[in-house]
Design a protein around this motif. Structure first.
Motif, PDB file in Angstrom:
ATOM      1  N   TYR A  20       0.711  -1.403   0.077  1.00  0.00           N
ATOM      2  CA  TYR A  20      -0.113  -0.038  -0.066  1.00  0.00           C
ATOM      3  C   TYR A  20       0.733   1.244   0.159  1.00  0.00           C
ATOM      4  O   TYR A  20       0.361   2.334   0.446  1.00  0.00           O
ATOM      5  CB  TYR A  20      -1.054   0.172   1.172  1.00  0.00           C
ATOM      6  CG  TYR A  20      -1.832  -1.449   1.214  1.00  0.00           C
ATOM      7  CD1 TYR A  20      -2.711  -1.288   0.172  1.00  0.00           C
ATOM      8  CD2 TYR A  20      -1.401  -2.223   2.300  1.00  0.00           C
ATOM      9  CE1 TYR A  20      -3.522  -2.657   0.156  1.00  0.00           C
ATOM     10  CE2 TYR A  20      -2.144  -3.615   2.241  1.00  0.00           C
ATOM     11  CZ  TYR A  20      -3.095  -3.890   1.196  1.00  0.00           C
ATOM     12  OH  TYR A  20      -3.653  -4.994   1.338  1.00  0.00           O
ATOM     13  N   ALA A  78      -9.683  -5.048   6.258  1.00  0.00           N
ATOM     14  CA  ALA A  78     -10.331  -6.062   5.303  1.00  0.00           C
ATOM     15  C   ALA A  78     -10.704  -7.508   6.326  1.00  0.00           C
ATOM     16  O   ALA A  78     -12.068  -8.027   6.308  1.00  0.00           O
ATOM     17  CB  ALA A  78      -9.646  -6.761   4.094  1.00  0.00           C
ATOM     18  N   ILE A  83     -13.828  -3.312   4.768  1.00  0.00           N
ATOM     19  CA  ILE A  83     -13.364  -2.937   3.460  1.00  0.00           C
ATOM     20  C   ILE A  83     -13.405  -4.387   2.846  1.00  0.00           C
ATOM     21  O   ILE A  83     -13.432  -5.424   3.349  1.00  0.00           O
ATOM     22  CB  ILE A  83     -12.446  -2.093   3.041  1.00  0.00           C
ATOM     23  CG1 ILE A  83     -11.117  -2.871   3.658  1.00  0.00           C
ATOM     24  CG2 ILE A  83     -12.270  -0.911   3.582  1.00  0.00           C
ATOM     25  CD1 ILE A  83      -9.662  -2.282   3.270  1.00  0.00           C
ATOM     26  N   THR A  84     -13.949  -4.483   1.409  1.00  0.00           N
ATOM     27  CA  THR A  84     -13.877  -5.598   0.698  1.00  0.00           C
ATOM     28  C   THR A  84     -12.340  -5.835  -0.097  1.00  0.00           C
ATOM     29  O   THR A  84     -11.530  -5.033   0.241  1.00  0.00           O
ATOM     30  CB  THR A  84     -14.780  -5.494  -0.703  1.00  0.00           C
ATOM     31  OG1 THR A  84     -14.116  -4.560  -1.387  1.00  0.00           O
ATOM     32  CG2 THR A  84     -16.241  -4.987   0.070  1.00  0.00           C
ATOM     33  N   ARG A  86     -11.760  -6.262  -2.903  1.00  0.00           N
ATOM     34  CA  ARG A  86     -11.837  -5.547  -4.309  1.00  0.00           C
ATOM     35  C   ARG A  86     -11.260  -4.039  -3.788  1.00  0.00           C
ATOM     36  O   ARG A  86     -10.435  -3.568  -4.703  1.00  0.00           O
ATOM     37  CB  ARG A  86     -12.935  -5.463  -4.958  1.00  0.00           C
ATOM     38  CG  ARG A  86     -13.339  -4.925  -6.374  1.00  0.00           C
ATOM     39  CD  ARG A  86     -14.555  -4.817  -6.896  1.00  0.00           C
ATOM     40  NE  ARG A  86     -14.535  -4.468  -8.172  1.00  0.00           N
ATOM     41  CZ  ARG A  86     -15.479  -4.551  -8.920  1.00  0.00           C
ATOM     42  NH1 ARG A  86     -16.759  -5.087  -8.460  1.00  0.00           N
ATOM     43  NH2 ARG A  86     -15.378  -4.260 -10.252  1.00  0.00           N
ATOM     44  N   GLU A  87     -11.833  -3.514  -2.888  1.00  0.00           N
ATOM     45  CA  GLU A  87     -11.257  -2.256  -2.428  1.00  0.00           C
ATOM     46  C   GLU A  87     -10.045  -2.302  -1.865  1.00  0.00           C
ATOM     47  O   GLU A  87      -9.206  -1.263  -2.215  1.00  0.00           O
ATOM     48  CB  GLU A  87     -12.149  -1.634  -1.220  1.00  0.00           C
ATOM     49  CG  GLU A  87     -13.546  -1.525  -1.953  1.00  0.00           C
ATOM     50  CD  GLU A  87     -14.598  -1.492  -0.844  1.00  0.00           C
ATOM     51  OE1 GLU A  87     -16.159  -1.014  -1.030  1.00  0.00           O
ATOM     52  OE2 GLU A  87     -14.370  -1.962   0.466  1.00  0.00           O
ATOM     53  N   ALA A  90      -7.732  -2.384  -4.858  1.00  0.00           N
ATOM     54  CA  ALA A  90      -7.644  -0.903  -5.559  1.00  0.00           C
ATOM     55  C   ALA A  90      -6.574  -0.050  -4.775  1.00  0.00           C
ATOM     56  O   ALA A  90      -6.148   0.909  -5.366  1.00  0.00           O
ATOM     57  CB  ALA A  90      -9.056  -0.443  -5.661  1.00  0.00           C
ATOM     58  N   ALA A  91      -6.402  -0.485  -3.328  1.00  0.00           N
ATOM     59  CA  ALA A  91      -5.773   0.620  -2.724  1.00  0.00           C
ATOM     60  C   ALA A  91      -4.368   0.345  -2.813  1.00  0.00           C
ATOM     61  O   ALA A  91      -3.197   0.984  -2.291  1.00  0.00           O
ATOM     62  CB  ALA A  91      -6.097   0.492  -1.262  1.00  0.00           C
ATOM     63  N   ARG A 107      -5.037   7.506  -1.526  1.00  0.00           N
ATOM     64  CA  ARG A 107      -5.620   6.094  -1.479  1.00  0.00           C
ATOM     65  C   ARG A 107      -6.005   5.564   0.085  1.00  0.00           C
ATOM     66  O   ARG A 107      -6.998   5.201   0.050  1.00  0.00           O
ATOM     67  CB  ARG A 107      -4.505   5.122  -2.067  1.00  0.00           C
ATOM     68  CG  ARG A 107      -4.408   5.489  -3.523  1.00  0.00           C
ATOM     69  CD  ARG A 107      -3.429   4.312  -4.261  1.00  0.00           C
ATOM     70  NE  ARG A 107      -3.186   4.523  -5.455  1.00  0.00           N
ATOM     71  CZ  ARG A 107      -3.500   3.659  -6.360  1.00  0.00           C
ATOM     72  NH1 ARG A 107      -3.541   2.587  -6.210  1.00  0.00           N
ATOM     73  NH2 ARG A 107      -2.740   4.091  -7.639  1.00  0.00           N
ATOM     74  N   LEU A 111      -9.733   4.745   1.418  1.00  0.00           N
ATOM     75  CA  LEU A 111      -9.952   3.619   2.110  1.00  0.00           C
ATOM     76  C   LEU A 111     -10.311   3.876   3.678  1.00  0.00           C
ATOM     77  O   LEU A 111     -11.622   3.170   4.117  1.00  0.00           O
ATOM     78  CB  LEU A 111      -8.652   2.845   2.074  1.00  0.00           C
ATOM     79  CG  LEU A 111      -9.024   1.224   2.204  1.00  0.00           C
ATOM     80  CD1 LEU A 111      -9.760   0.739   1.005  1.00  0.00           C
ATOM     81  CD2 LEU A 111      -7.497   0.390   2.209  1.00  0.00           C
ATOM     82  N   LEU A 114     -14.009   5.308   4.004  1.00  0.00           N
ATOM     83  CA  LEU A 114     -14.805   4.017   3.579  1.00  0.00           C
ATOM     84  C   LEU A 114     -15.190   3.161   4.699  1.00  0.00           C
ATOM     85  O   LEU A 114     -16.267   2.855   5.125  1.00  0.00           O
ATOM     86  CB  LEU A 114     -14.542   3.362   2.340  1.00  0.00           C
ATOM     87  CG  LEU A 114     -15.442   2.125   1.858  1.00  0.00           C
ATOM     88  CD1 LEU A 114     -16.623   2.869   1.432  1.00  0.00           C
ATOM     89  CD2 LEU A 114     -14.688   1.628   0.614  1.00  0.00           C
ATOM     90  N   ARG A 118     -18.624   2.847   7.287  1.00  0.00           N
ATOM     91  CA  ARG A 118     -19.235   1.418   7.441  1.00  0.00           C
ATOM     92  C   ARG A 118     -19.193   1.243   8.998  1.00  0.00           C
ATOM     93  O   ARG A 118     -20.149   0.505   9.411  1.00  0.00           O
ATOM     94  CB  ARG A 118     -18.398   0.499   6.864  1.00  0.00           C
ATOM     95  CG  ARG A 118     -18.685   0.330   5.119  1.00  0.00           C
ATOM     96  CD  ARG A 118     -17.831  -0.604   4.477  1.00  0.00           C
ATOM     97  NE  ARG A 118     -18.298  -0.588   2.993  1.00  0.00           N
ATOM     98  CZ  ARG A 118     -17.431  -0.668   1.923  1.00  0.00           C
ATOM     99  NH1 ARG A 118     -16.376  -1.445   2.319  1.00  0.00           N
ATOM    100  NH2 ARG A 118     -18.046  -0.607   0.708  1.00  0.00           N
TER     101      ARG A 118
END
Length: 157
Positions: A20, A78, A83-84, A86-87, A90-91, A107, A111, A114, A118
Motif C-alpha cells: 500500500y 479487510a 472493506i472488501t 476488491r477495495e 484498488a488501494a 488512496r 480507504l 470508507l 461502515r
C-alpha cells in the motif's frame, strides 16, 4: 540501574514492506516482530508515530496524541469486514525505492473514510469507539477541527 544488555533495531513502521505504498502496523509489522525475536533482538525502537505535516517527517507531527493514519492496516480493515477484497486491491500502490506520499495518502484516506463510515453505520465496536471518544475528549475534538480546517485550506500553514 541493573538491566541486562539488549539490542534491537530502529525502524519506523512506514519503512516496512507492504503493498500500500508504506508499511503499517499490520501483518508485516507482526512478521517483523517475529523476525526480531528469532534473531535474538529484544527492542524495536520507532520514530514518533503521530500524523505528519509538511515534508512528511515523523519529527514534524501535527499532534502529540493522534496517530498517523498511514499506520492503519488495510489488511486488518479487510479482516474485520470494513472493506472488501476488491477495495483492498484498488488501494495497492506499486513498490518503489521511495514513498510517493502524493499517491499513497489519497488512496489510504479514501480507504479509511470508507471503513470508518461502515464502522459507524454498522455500529461496529460502538462501545469501544464511544469509550475512546470519551477518554480522549481533552484533545480529540480540537484535533478533528484542526484537521478539517487544514484539509479545507489544502494543508497550508
Amino acid at each position: 540501574m541493573n538491566t541486562p544488555r539488549s539490542s534491537g533495531v530502529l525502524l519506523h513502521p512506514t519503512s516496512l514492506p507492504g503493498p500500500y505504498g508504506v508499511g503499517d502496523i499490520g501483518p508485516a509489522a507482526a512478521r517483523f516482530i517475529d523476525w526480531l525475536s528469532d534473531a535474538g533482538q529484544s527492542v524495536w525502537q520507532v520514530l514518533p508515530l503521530g500524523p505528519t505535516g509538511y515534508g512528511d517527517s515523523p519529527y514534524a507531527s501535527l499532534s502529540s496524541f493522534a496517530g498517523n493514519e498511514l499506520l492503519v492496516s488495510p489488511d486488518l480493515l479487510a479482516r474485520d469486514g470494513l472493506i472488501t477484497q476488491r477495495e483492498l486491491l484498488a488501494a495497492r500502490v506499486p513498490a518503489g525505492e521511495r514513498v510517493d506520499y502524493g499517491e499513497v495518502l489519497p488512496r489510504k484516506r479514501a480507504l479509511l473514510r470508507l471503513a470508518a463510515s461502515r464502522a459507524i453505520d454498522s455500529r461496529w465496536r460502538e462501545a469501544e469507539r464511544e469509550e475512546f471518544v470519551r477518554d480522549n475528549a481533552f484533545w480529540l475534538d480540537d484535533y478533528a477541527l484542526f484537521s478539517d480546517i487544514k484539509a479545507e485550506y489544502d494543508a497550508k500553514a
